[in-house]
Scaffold this active site. Structure first.
Site, PDB file in Angstrom:
ATOM      1  N   ASN A 150       0.802  -1.228   0.000  1.00  0.00           N
ATOM      2  CA  ASN A 150       0.000   0.000   0.000  1.00  0.00           C
ATOM      3  C   ASN A 150       0.833   1.275   0.000  1.00  0.00           C
ATOM      4  OD1 ASN A 150       0.363  -1.367   2.625  1.00  0.00           O
ATOM      5  ND2 ASN A 150      -0.338   0.568   3.467  1.00  0.00           N
ATOM      6  N   THR A 238     -25.598  -8.892  12.440  1.00  0.00           N
ATOM      7  CA  THR A 238     -26.471  -8.573  11.304  1.00  0.00           C
ATOM      8  C   THR A 238     -25.657  -7.939  10.173  1.00  0.00           C
ATOM      9  OG1 THR A 238     -28.289  -8.251  12.840  1.00  0.00           O
ATOM     10  CG2 THR A 238     -28.567  -7.317  10.624  1.00  0.00           C
ATOM     11  N   CYS A 327      -3.113   4.670   7.654  1.00  0.00           N
ATOM     12  CA  CYS A 327      -3.315   4.032   8.956  1.00  0.00           C
ATOM     13  C   CYS A 327      -2.136   4.257   9.883  1.00  0.00           C
ATOM     14  CB  CYS A 327      -3.506   2.536   8.781  1.00  0.00           C
ATOM     15  SG  CYS A 327      -4.702   2.159   7.538  1.00  0.00           S
TER      16      CYS A 327
HETATM   17  N1  PMP Z   1      -4.357  -4.072   3.937  1.00  0.00           N
HETATM   18  C1  PMP Z   1      -3.856  -3.120   3.133  1.00  0.00           C
HETATM   19  C2  PMP Z   1      -2.719  -3.474   2.220  1.00  0.00           C
HETATM   20  C3  PMP Z   1      -4.383  -1.838   3.138  1.00  0.00           C
HETATM   21  O1  PMP Z   1      -3.878  -0.900   2.330  1.00  0.00           O
HETATM   22  C4  PMP Z   1      -5.461  -1.541   4.021  1.00  0.00           C
HETATM   23  C5  PMP Z   1      -6.065  -0.152   4.086  1.00  0.00           C
HETATM   24  N2  PMP Z   1      -5.132   0.877   4.209  1.00  0.00           N
HETATM   25  C6  PMP Z   1      -5.961  -2.569   4.835  1.00  0.00           C
HETATM   26  C7  PMP Z   1      -5.384  -3.824   4.764  1.00  0.00           C
HETATM   27  C8  PMP Z   1      -7.100  -2.332   5.786  1.00  0.00           C
HETATM   28  O2  PMP Z   1      -8.305  -2.220   5.077  1.00  0.00           O
HETATM   29  P1  PMP Z   1      -9.575  -1.504   5.744  1.00  0.00           P
HETATM   30  O3  PMP Z   1      -9.316  -0.035   5.716  1.00  0.00           O
HETATM   31  O4  PMP Z   1     -10.725  -1.909   4.856  1.00  0.00           O
HETATM   32  O5  PMP Z   1      -9.713  -2.056   7.104  1.00  0.00           O
END
Ligand code: PMP
Length: 386
Positions: A150, A238, A327
Site C-alpha cells: 500500500n 447482522t 493508517c
Molecule cells: N491491507 C492493506 C494493504 C491496506 O492498504 C489496508 C487499508 N489501508 C488494509 C489492509 C485495511 O483495510 P480496511 O481499511 O478496509 O480495514
C-alpha cells in the site's frame, strides 16, 4: 479545484454505490435473517453480490464471506487459521512490509506463543519466493503475503510464492491481503493457489466498513466472535446490507472496466513521474516505474524537502497526497516499509505517495507537476537559508 491523489487510502464512492446504499436505507431495510418478505428480499440481493464477488475471484459463492473490510478480513483469517491448525504446528510466516492489520496480528499471535518468521524485502520492496521457501519448517501452518504494498505499490510474486508453498507442503495455508489489488490487477485464487484472501470495499469506490473474505472450501477457521451464525458463523452480526449492496455495484463497475482503468491510470502515473523527473532535481522513485509496481501507486522522495511540509503546501492548492499509509501516518512513525527497503531516514522523511483512480486526468497531473515544482523550489530555498 480538487485533485485527489490518495486513492490507496480510500476512494470516492461511485454514484451507483450511493444509490444502492440509499435503496437499502429506504426500501430494502429488512434483516436478511428475517423469515418474512422484507427479510427474504434483502437476503436475495446479498446473495447476488456474493455471486458477483465469487465470479470475480474464480471461486464458489459459499467461499465468500462479507466482513467490515480489509482489517477484519485479515484478523478473522490469520487468527482463525492459526488457532484452527495449532495442533499441526505453531510456525507462521509473513513479510516485514505488511499492513498493520496483518503485522500487528502476527505480533499478537507471537505473544500468544506462536513463532513468526518475518521475511526481509529487497531494495525494491519484494520478497524472493526461494527465501520464503527456505523459511518453511515442518511446523509451518500459515503464510500470509500481501499482493500489492500500500505504500510503494510493489507487486509481490504471489503466484510463484503460492507454488513454492504448496510444493513445500499442500497443508500450509496461504493467505493473501489483496486490499490494494482486488479489482485492479489480475487475481485468480485457483491459479495462484490461494487459500484465503482479503478484500476491502472502500479501495474500489464502495463505502467504508465493508469488505469480503475468501476462504477455500475445506480450510478451517476458528471464528473470532460468537453470535447469531451469520456468514456461516465466520463473521457473525447482522449484515451491513446497504454497504454490501454498494460493494456489489463497485465490483460490477470495476470488473467491467478493469483493463481500461488500469491502462488509464498507468498513463496518468507515468505522466506524473516523467513530469517530476524532468523538471525537479534530486527526486528519487522509491522502487521503479516498471511493471513490477502497481500502476495505481507511486512513491517519490523529494530530497531535502520534508514530505509533510510538501503535503500541506499541496493541500493549499486542493491537491491531496499522502506520506505513506493513512493508517500509520497518524502514529508519527517512520514508514516501516521504506525502512525495510533499506532507505535512509532523510529519504524516508521526504517521500510522498501518490495513488490514482479512474477519475484522475493528464491535465490534473500537469497542474500537480507545476505546483510540486514551485513548492519544492520554495521549501529548498528556505531550508538552505536556515
Ligand atoms: N491491507 C492493506 C494493504 C491496506 O492498504 C489496508 C487499508 N489501508 C488494509 C489492509 C485495511 O483495510 P480496511 O481499511 O478496509 O480495514
Amino acid at each position: 479545484m480538487e485533485i485527489y491523489l490518495d486513492n490507496a487510502a480510500t476512494t470516492k464512492p461511485r454514484e451507483e454505490v450511493v444509490e444502492a446504499n440509499v435503496r437499502v436505507f429506504s426500501e430494502l431495510f429488512g434483516n436478511p435473517s428475517s423469515l418474512h418478505r422484507k427479510g427474504v428480499e434483502i437476503e436475495k440481493e446479498i446473495k447476488k453480490v456474493r455471486k458477483n464477488v465469487a465470479t470475480s475471484l474464480g471461486c464458489a459463492d459459499s467461499e465468500v464471506y462479507f466482513t467490515s473490510g480489509g482489517t477484519e478480513s485479515n484478523n478473522i483469517s490469520i487468527q482463525g487459521i492459526a488457532k484452527a491448525y495449532l495442533k499441526n504446528g505453531n510456525h507462521l510466516i509473513t513479510t516485514n512490509i505488511e499492513h498493520p492489520s496483518v503485522l500487528n496480528v502476527f505480533r499478537k499471535l507471537e505473544n500468544e506463543g506462536f513463532k513468526v518468521s518475518y521475511i526481509d524485502v529487497d531494495k525494491n520492496g519484494s520478497v524472493s519466493p526461494s527465501q520464503l521457501y527456505e523459511a518453511i519448517t515442518d511446523k509451518t501452518i500459515l503464510i500470509s503475503i500481501m499482493h500489492v504494498n500500500n505504500e510503494t505499490g510493489r507487486i509481490l510474486p504471489i503466484k510463484e510464492i503460492g507454488r513454492k508453498i504448496k510444493k513445500a507442503s499442500p497443508r500450509i495455508v496461504f493467505h493473501v491481503d489483496a486490499t490494494q489489488s482486488y479489482g485492479k490487477l489480475n487475481l485468480d485464487v485457483e491459479n495462484f493457489l490461494i487459500d484465503s484472501l482479503s478484500i476491502s470495499g472502500h479501495k474500489i469506490h464502495a463505502t467504508k466498513g465493508v469488505g469480503a473474505l475468501y476462504v477455500r472450501k475445506g480450510v478451517k477457521v476458528s471464528p473470532l466472535y460468537a453470535g447469531g451464525g451469520q456468514e456461516s458463523g465466520l463473521r457473525v452480526g447482522t449484515e451491513n446490507a446497504s454497504a454490501i449492496l454498494g460493494l456489489g455495484e463497485a465490483v460490477k463497475a470495476c470488473f467491467s472496466n478493469q483493463h481500461i482503468t488500469r491502462a488509464h491510470v498507468k498513463i496518468v502515473k507515468e505522466h506524473l513521474f516523467d513530469g517530476i523527473k524532468n523538471t525537479i532535481s534530486t527526486t528519487v522513485i522509491n522502487g521503479s516505474i516498471d511493471d513490477s509496481f502497481s500502476p495505481y501507486i507511486i512513491n517519490i522522495a523529494f530530497l531535502g524537502v520534508k514530505a509533510e511540509v510538501l503535503l500541506h503546501s499541496l493541500e493549499q492548492d486542493g491537491i491531496y497526497v499522502s506520506t505513506g499509509s493513512a493508517c500509520s501516518s497518524t502514529n508519527n512513525m517512520q514508514s516501516h516499509v521504506l525502512k525495510a527497503m533499506g532507505l535512509k531516514r532523510l529519504q524516508i522523511e521526504s517521500s510522498l505517495r501518490f495513488s490514482f483512480s479512474r477519475d484522475n486526468t493528464i491535465e490534473e497531473m500537469d497542474y500537480v507537476i507545476e505546483r510540486i515544482k514551485k513548492h519544492v523550489y520554495d521549501i529548498r530555498k528556505i531550508v538552505k537559508r536556515i
